[in-house]
Write a protein that holds these residues in place. Structure first.
Motif, short mmCIF file in Angstrom:
data_model
loop_
_atom_site.label_atom_id
_atom_site.label_comp_id
_atom_site.label_asym_id
_atom_site.label_seq_id
_atom_site.Cartn_x
_atom_site.Cartn_y
_atom_site.Cartn_z
N UNK A 61 0.87 -1.17 0.00
CA UNK A 61 0.00 0.00 0.00
C UNK A 61 0.91 1.23 0.00
N UNK A 62 0.68 2.12 -0.87
CA UNK A 62 1.56 3.28 -1.03
C UNK A 62 1.38 4.32 0.07
N UNK A 63 0.97 3.88 1.27
CA UNK A 63 0.86 4.80 2.40
C UNK A 63 2.24 5.22 2.90
N UNK A 64 3.21 4.37 2.68
CA UNK A 64 4.60 4.66 3.06
C UNK A 64 5.47 4.47 1.81
N UNK B 198 10.75 1.88 0.00
CA UNK B 198 11.95 1.50 0.74
C UNK B 198 11.63 1.19 2.19
N UNK B 199 10.72 1.93 2.79
CA UNK B 199 10.31 1.67 4.17
C UNK B 199 9.68 0.29 4.28
N UNK B 200 8.87 -0.05 3.30
CA UNK B 200 8.24 -1.37 3.27
C UNK B 200 9.30 -2.47 3.16
N UNK B 201 10.28 -2.28 2.27
CA UNK B 201 11.36 -3.25 2.12
C UNK B 201 12.15 -3.41 3.41
#
Length: 87
Positions: free
Chosen positions: A39-42, A45-48
Motif C-alpha cells: 500500500x503506497x501509504x509509506x 523503501x520503508x516497506x522493504x
C-alpha cells in the motif's frame, strides 16, 4: 534499492556480509511475492526495510529458541548425571 537494502541488512546482521546478502535476497523474494499487498501509504523503501527487519527478527527468535532448547537439554542431562553420581 539493492545497495541501500544490503547496507541495512549488514547492520541487522552485525556486519556479516554473507548473512546480510542472504537476508537481502530473501527480502526481495518476499517483497516480490507480496507486491500486490503493498500500500503506497509509506515509501517502498520503508516497506522493504520492514520486511528485512521482520525476517531478521524471526531468525533471531528461532536462534534463541534453539539455544533455549539446547540449554534445557544440557541442564536435564547434567541433573541426570548428578543423580547418578557422575558429576
Amino acid at each position: 534499492y539493492q545497495s541501500q537494502l544490503r547496507t541495512w541488512a549488514r547492520r541487522l546482521c552485525n556486519g556479516d556480509t554473507h548473512l546480510a546478502d542472504d537476508l537481502a535476497q530473501e527480502t526481495f523474494m518476499k517483497a516480490y511475492a507480496a507486491l500486490g499487498a503493498f500500500r503506497a501509504e509509506a515509501k517502498f523503501s520503508t516497506w522493504l526495510y520492514r520486511i528485512a527487519f521482520n525476517i531478521a527478527a524471526n531468525r533471531w527468535r528461532a536462534k534463541i529458541g534453539i539455544l533455549a532448547g539446547c540449554i534445557t537439554r544440557l541442564t536435564g542431562l547434567a541433573s541426570h548425571a548428578k543423580k547418578r553420581g557422575r558429576l
